[in-house]
Design a protein around this motif. Sequence first.
Motif, short mmCIF file in Angstrom:
data_model
loop_
_atom_site.label_atom_id
_atom_site.label_comp_id
_atom_site.label_asym_id
_atom_site.label_seq_id
_atom_site.Cartn_x
_atom_site.Cartn_y
_atom_site.Cartn_z
N THR A 424 0.84 -1.19 0.00
CA THR A 424 0.00 0.00 0.00
C THR A 424 0.88 1.25 0.00
N ASP A 425 0.25 2.41 -0.22
CA ASP A 425 1.03 3.64 -0.16
C ASP A 425 1.34 4.05 1.27
N LYS A 426 0.94 3.23 2.25
CA LYS A 426 1.34 3.41 3.65
C LYS A 426 2.32 2.31 4.08
N GLY A 427 2.90 1.64 3.08
CA GLY A 427 3.84 0.57 3.38
C GLY A 427 3.20 -0.80 3.24
N ARG A 428 3.94 -1.83 3.61
CA ARG A 428 3.44 -3.20 3.52
C ARG A 428 2.65 -3.53 4.79
N LYS A 429 1.42 -4.02 4.60
CA LYS A 429 0.51 -4.25 5.71
C LYS A 429 -0.03 -5.68 5.67
N LYS A 430 -0.13 -6.29 6.85
CA LYS A 430 -0.67 -7.65 6.95
C LYS A 430 -2.20 -7.66 6.92
N ARG A 431 -2.81 -6.51 7.29
CA ARG A 431 -4.27 -6.43 7.31
C ARG A 431 -4.77 -5.46 6.25
N ARG A 432 -5.92 -5.75 5.72
CA ARG A 432 -6.50 -4.98 4.63
C ARG A 432 -7.34 -3.81 5.16
N THR A 433 -7.19 -2.65 4.55
CA THR A 433 -8.04 -1.48 4.84
C THR A 433 -9.05 -1.36 3.70
N TYR A 434 -10.33 -1.41 4.04
CA TYR A 434 -11.35 -1.45 3.00
C TYR A 434 -12.58 -0.63 3.42
N ILE A 435 -13.59 -0.62 2.55
CA ILE A 435 -14.78 0.22 2.75
C ILE A 435 -15.96 -0.64 3.20
N VAL A 436 -16.61 -0.23 4.29
CA VAL A 436 -17.85 -0.89 4.70
C VAL A 436 -18.95 0.13 4.90
N SER A 437 -20.17 -0.37 4.92
CA SER A 437 -21.36 0.46 5.09
C SER A 437 -22.19 -0.08 6.24
N LYS A 438 -22.89 0.81 6.93
CA LYS A 438 -23.80 0.42 8.01
C LYS A 438 -25.14 1.12 7.80
N ARG A 439 -26.21 0.42 8.17
CA ARG A 439 -27.56 0.99 8.20
C ARG A 439 -27.97 1.15 9.65
N ILE A 440 -28.34 2.36 10.04
CA ILE A 440 -28.70 2.63 11.43
C ILE A 440 -29.96 3.47 11.48
N ASN A 441 -31.02 2.92 12.04
CA ASN A 441 -32.22 3.70 12.30
C ASN A 441 -32.26 4.01 13.79
N VAL A 442 -32.27 5.30 14.12
CA VAL A 442 -32.14 5.68 15.53
C VAL A 442 -33.33 5.21 16.37
N LYS A 443 -34.48 4.96 15.74
CA LYS A 443 -35.62 4.44 16.50
C LYS A 443 -35.29 3.08 17.10
N ASP A 444 -34.57 2.27 16.33
CA ASP A 444 -34.17 0.95 16.84
C ASP A 444 -33.05 1.08 17.88
N VAL A 445 -32.13 2.00 17.64
CA VAL A 445 -31.06 2.24 18.61
C VAL A 445 -31.67 2.66 19.95
N GLU A 446 -32.66 3.51 19.90
CA GLU A 446 -33.26 4.02 21.14
C GLU A 446 -34.07 2.95 21.86
N LYS A 447 -34.58 1.98 21.13
CA LYS A 447 -35.22 0.84 21.80
C LYS A 447 -34.18 0.06 22.58
N LEU A 448 -33.00 -0.13 21.98
CA LEU A 448 -31.93 -0.84 22.69
C LEU A 448 -31.45 -0.06 23.89
N LEU A 449 -31.52 1.27 23.80
CA LEU A 449 -31.12 2.11 24.94
C LEU A 449 -32.21 2.22 25.99
N GLY A 450 -33.38 1.64 25.72
CA GLY A 450 -34.49 1.70 26.67
C GLY A 450 -35.20 3.03 26.69
N ARG A 451 -35.19 3.74 25.55
CA ARG A 451 -35.83 5.06 25.50
C ARG A 451 -37.20 4.97 24.85
#
Length: 451
Positions: A424-451
Motif C-alpha cells: 500500500t502507499d502506507k507501506g506493507r501491511k498484513k491487514r487490509r483497509t477497506y470500505i464498509v457500510s452500516k444501516r442505522i435507524n435511531v428508533k431501533d437504537v433508542e429501543k436498545l437504549l431503553g428510551r
Amino acid sequence: SSAASDVYKRQIVVEAQMCILMRAIMEKIKRRGENYTIPQIDLSVEPKNTKEEFKYLYENVTVEKKGGYLGHPDSVLLKDGSILVFFPEGHGKGKTLSKISRDGGRSYTEEIKNPPKSWENSRETPTVYRLEFSESDTPDKLIMISGNPIWGREKSRGGFDCSLSSDEGKTWSEYESFFTEKDEVTHYPIVALSSLTRLRENGKFVDKWMGLFHERDFVNYKTVLSFSKDGKMMWTKPEPYFSAYRDIEKRSQMCEVECVRSDMGRGDELMLITRSNSKRINSLLSFSRDEGKTWSRPVAAPASLNGERHKAEYLPDGRLFITFRSIERDLRKNLKHSENKLRGWYSEGWVALVADYNDLKNGGEGDYRIKVAHTYLDSQSEPCVAANADTGYCGNVILPDGTAVICSYGIFSAEKKKDGAYSTDKGRKKRRTYIVSKRINVKDVEKLLGR
C-alpha cells in the motif's frame, strides 16, 4: 514537645503542598479534555440473544475490498433512492473509484460505467454534493471534487478538480481544474471541499454554494461556486474566513471543517464543526448569522463531539446525525485504554453522535453516541475500547424512513494475510483497509437504549 510540634508543622506544609499539586493536576486534566457523560452504544459486536429486528444494526456491509488499502469515502443519495459512493484507490490520493447501492445500503453491486479518464489521476479524497437550483429551471446537478495538495516531496499542480453530472450520476464530465499553478491564483487545498453549503440572500436560497478547504499551514479558505448563463462553473477567489481568530486557528490546527445550517437546513444560521489536528484542544464550534461573512469566536466542542472529519445530516425528527473519527483526550481514559499513554489522546474509532442543533449551540453534549464498527489496531485480535484512528471519513445519507446509511474505511477485520503482505502507499501491511457500510435507524437504537 518542640520536636513533635516541628513534625506536625512539616506535615501540615506537605499536605498543603499536596493539595496545591492535586489542584494543578486537576486543572491540567481539565485542560487536556474531559470525558463525555452521555451514553455510548456499541454496535461493533452483536450481543447474544439479539432480537432479529435489531441484528442489522451490527452488520458490516462490504462496499469494496479489493487491493490492500482503500480509503476516505463520501456518498450522495440519488433521486431514485440509490446511494452513490466515491473513494480513492489508496490513502487519500489515488484513482477515484465508485460503488452504487440499489437497495438502501444492503449491498453494493454496481459502479459507474465508463468513468472519466481524468479520474485516474485524482490526488485527494473525493467529496460529492447535490446542487439544487431555484433561480433558473436548471435540473439538479451532482458535483464531485478532488483537491491537489502537496504530498511530501511530490510535485503538485495545485488547485482542485471538479466533475459534474446532470443525469443523477450516470455520466460525468472530465475534471475541470481551478486555482492551479497555471492560474493567476494558486492554492494547494487539502480535503477540497470539506463542506459545500448553499447560500441565502434576502431570506431566500440562491444558486450559490460556499465551499471550504484548508492548506498545510492550517489557513482555512472559502470560495463560492456559481454558474454562468451557459452553465460554466465559476469559483470566487479563495479568501481566509477565520483570520479574526488566527491565533486559535493556528494553535488548534483547524481543518476539515463541516458546515451545518440551522433549522433542518432551512435556517438563517450556520455552524462550523472543526477538526483540531493538534489534538491539544477539542474540536471547535463557531456560528455565522451573515452567510459565512463573519464568524463568532470559537468555543470548544463537547467531548462527545471531539474528533475529525465530521459529516452531519438531519434526521426526519429534526436532530442531527453526525459521524466522525473519535478523539478522546480525557487523561484517566488515556491511562486506562490508550496504546500510547504518553501521546495524550486515543481514538474510539468510527463513531456517530445524535444531537439537537440548539443543544450543541448551547453547550450540550447531545443525546447519545454510537460506536459504529471496530477498526483494529495492530496489537488487537478482538474489539476493544481503543480503536485504530485510520477511519471515520464517512459518507452520510439519510433515507426517507430515517435510516442513516453511512460508509467509512478502516481495518474492520482481525484477519491477516497468510502469505506476504499487502503493498500500500502506507507501506506493507498484513491487514487490509477497506470500505464498509452500516444501516442505522435511531428508533431501533433508542429501543436498545431503553428510551
